[in-house]
Design a protein around this motif. Structure first.
Motif, PDB file in Angstrom:
ATOM      1  N   LEU A  56       0.801  -1.224   0.000  1.00 50.14           N
ATOM      2  CA  LEU A  56       0.000   0.000   0.000  1.00 50.14           C
ATOM      3  C   LEU A  56       0.840   1.283   0.000  1.00 50.14           C
ATOM      4  CD1 LEU A  56      -2.916   0.906  -0.107  1.00 50.14           C
ATOM      5  CD2 LEU A  56      -2.945   0.924   2.371  1.00 50.14           C
ATOM      6  N   PRO A  57       1.927   1.382   0.779  1.00 47.15           N
ATOM      7  CA  PRO A  57       2.725   2.614   0.707  1.00 47.15           C
ATOM      8  C   PRO A  57       3.312   2.878  -0.673  1.00 47.15           C
ATOM      9  CG  PRO A  57       3.266   1.392   2.689  1.00 47.15           C
ATOM     10  CD  PRO A  57       2.379   0.519   1.875  1.00 47.15           C
ATOM     11  N   ALA A  58       3.815   1.830  -1.328  1.00 45.86           N
ATOM     12  CA  ALA A  58       4.364   2.002  -2.676  1.00 45.86           C
ATOM     13  C   ALA A  58       3.269   2.364  -3.666  1.00 45.86           C
ATOM     14  CB  ALA A  58       5.078   0.733  -3.128  1.00 45.86           C
ATOM     15  N   THR A  59       2.093   1.799  -3.493  1.00 50.15           N
ATOM     16  CA  THR A  59       0.973   2.107  -4.382  1.00 50.15           C
ATOM     17  C   THR A  59       0.537   3.558  -4.216  1.00 50.15           C
ATOM     18  OG1 THR A  59       0.234  -0.186  -4.248  1.00 50.15           O
ATOM     19  CG2 THR A  59      -1.346   1.411  -5.061  1.00 50.15           C
ATOM     20  N   GLY A  64      -0.920   4.753  -7.645  1.00 50.45           N
ATOM     21  CA  GLY A  64      -1.618   3.603  -8.191  1.00 50.45           C
ATOM     22  C   GLY A  64      -0.891   2.871  -9.301  1.00 50.45           C
ATOM     23  N   LEU A  65       0.213   3.414  -9.795  1.00 54.40           N
ATOM     24  CA  LEU A  65       0.922   2.756 -10.884  1.00 54.40           C
ATOM     25  C   LEU A  65       1.610   1.464 -10.454  1.00 54.40           C
ATOM     26  CD1 LEU A  65       2.443   5.810 -12.756  1.00 54.40           C
ATOM     27  CD2 LEU A  65       0.469   4.432 -13.403  1.00 54.40           C
ATOM     28  N   PHE A  66       1.852   1.318  -9.155  1.00 51.84           N
ATOM     29  CA  PHE A  66       2.468   0.089  -8.666  1.00 51.84           C
ATOM     30  C   PHE A  66       1.535  -1.112  -8.835  1.00 51.84           C
ATOM     31  CE2 PHE A  66       4.248  -2.848  -5.501  1.00 51.84           C
ATOM     32  CZ  PHE A  66       5.579  -2.804  -5.874  1.00 51.84           C
ATOM     33  N   LEU A  67       0.257  -0.868  -9.042  1.00 51.17           N
ATOM     34  CA  LEU A  67      -0.685  -1.971  -9.280  1.00 51.17           C
ATOM     35  C   LEU A  67      -0.337  -2.724 -10.559  1.00 51.17           C
ATOM     36  CD1 LEU A  67      -4.040  -0.274  -8.254  1.00 51.17           C
ATOM     37  CD2 LEU A  67      -2.727  -1.964  -6.975  1.00 51.17           C
ATOM     38  N   PHE A  68       0.264  -2.031 -11.540  1.00 51.26           N
ATOM     39  CA  PHE A  68       0.698  -2.721 -12.754  1.00 51.26           C
ATOM     40  C   PHE A  68       1.852  -3.675 -12.454  1.00 51.26           C
ATOM     41  CE2 PHE A  68      -1.299   1.043 -14.753  1.00 51.26           C
ATOM     42  CZ  PHE A  68      -2.263   0.361 -15.474  1.00 51.26           C
ATOM     43  N   VAL A  69       2.690  -3.329 -11.484  1.00 51.09           N
ATOM     44  CA  VAL A  69       3.773  -4.230 -11.065  1.00 51.09           C
ATOM     45  C   VAL A  69       3.176  -5.474 -10.410  1.00 51.09           C
ATOM     46  CG1 VAL A  69       5.778  -4.449  -9.553  1.00 51.09           C
ATOM     47  CG2 VAL A  69       5.420  -2.340 -10.839  1.00 51.09           C
ATOM     48  N   ILE A  70       2.160  -5.280  -9.582  1.00 48.50           N
ATOM     49  CA  ILE A  70       1.487  -6.427  -8.955  1.00 48.50           C
ATOM     50  C   ILE A  70       0.856  -7.310 -10.026  1.00 48.50           C
ATOM     51  CG2 ILE A  70      -0.445  -7.096  -7.461  1.00 48.50           C
ATOM     52  CD1 ILE A  70       0.182  -4.618  -5.783  1.00 48.50           C
ATOM     53  N   ASN A  71       0.198  -6.689 -11.000  1.00 52.39           N
ATOM     54  CA  ASN A  71      -0.396  -7.467 -12.093  1.00 52.39           C
ATOM     55  C   ASN A  71       0.666  -8.216 -12.882  1.00 52.39           C
ATOM     56  OD1 ASN A  71      -2.907  -6.538 -11.380  1.00 52.39           O
ATOM     57  ND2 ASN A  71      -2.990  -4.964 -12.956  1.00 52.39           N
ATOM     58  N   GLY A  96       2.544  -6.621 -20.808  1.00 50.22           N
ATOM     59  CA  GLY A  96       1.379  -7.491 -20.962  1.00 50.22           C
ATOM     60  C   GLY A  96       0.295  -7.187 -19.946  1.00 50.22           C
ATOM     61  N   SER A  97       0.681  -6.873 -18.714  1.00 53.97           N
ATOM     62  CA  SER A  97      -0.332  -6.542 -17.704  1.00 53.97           C
ATOM     63  C   SER A  97      -1.021  -5.226 -18.041  1.00 53.97           C
ATOM     64  CB  SER A  97       0.295  -6.476 -16.320  1.00 53.97           C
ATOM     65  OG  SER A  97       1.102  -5.329 -16.171  1.00 53.97           O
TER      66      SER A  97
END
Length: 134
Positions: A56-59, A64-71, A96-97
Motif C-alpha cells: 500500500l505505501p508504494a501504491t 496507483g501505478l504500482f498496481l501494474f507491477v502487482i499485475n 502485458g499486464s
C-alpha cells in the motif's frame, strides 16, 4: 452466473491480445488462454488483495501505478503454473499486464452487473435550485 463466464471470456480475449502484441508473451492457442484466464482470475481473487495491502505505501507513492507491477508479478506466476503460457521476463509481463488491463477494462465496460451486454444510456442532469438532479 452468466456474467462470470462472460468476464472470463473477456479476460481470455485480453490475454490473446497481449500475446499478439507483446513479443515476450506466448500462448499455445485459445484454450491455453482460457486456462490462463481461469488461473489469473483465481490468483487475482486470492493473492491480489493481499499484495495490495502489503504494498500500500508504494501504491500510494506511485499514485496507483504500482498496481501494474502487482499485475505483472501475478502474470509471471500464471506462466509458471500454466505450461502452455510463457512470459519471457518482467518487462514483457509489465507491458502485458498493461495491455490486459486496458483491453479487459474496455471490454468489461459493456457488461452490466447482471452479466449482460447492454447499451449505455446517457444520464440527463438538470440543475434545480442550485443542485444537480437526474
Amino acid at each position: 452466473m452468466p456474467g462470470i463466464f462472460l468476464r472470463w471470456l473477456m479476460l481470455t480475449v485480453a490475454i490473446l491480445a497481449a500475446a499478439y502484441l507483446v513479443d515476450g508473451i506466448q500462448t499455445a492457442g485459445f484454450f491455453s488462454a482460457l486456462a490462463t484466464a481461469a488461473v489469473l482470475g483465481i490468483l487475482n481473487a486470492i493473492l491480489r488483495p493481499i499484495l495490495i495491502i502489503l504494498t500500500l505505501p508504494a501504491t500510494i507513492m506511485t499514485m496507483g501505478l504500482f498496481l501494474f507491477v502487482i499485475n505483472a508479478l501475478l502474470l509471471m506466476m500464471v506462466s509458471g503454473v500454466v505450461g502452455s503460457f510463457q512470459v519471457a521476463g518482467f518487462g514483457s509481463a509489465l507491458l502485458g499486464s498493461l495491455i490486459i488491463s486496458l483491453v479487459g477494462w474496455l471490454l468489461n465496460m459493456f457488461i452490466s452487473d447482471r452479466g449482460r451486454v447492454e447499451r449505455v444510456d446517457h444520464i440527463e442532469m438538470r440543475r434545480r435550485g442550485g443542485r444537480w438532479e437526474t
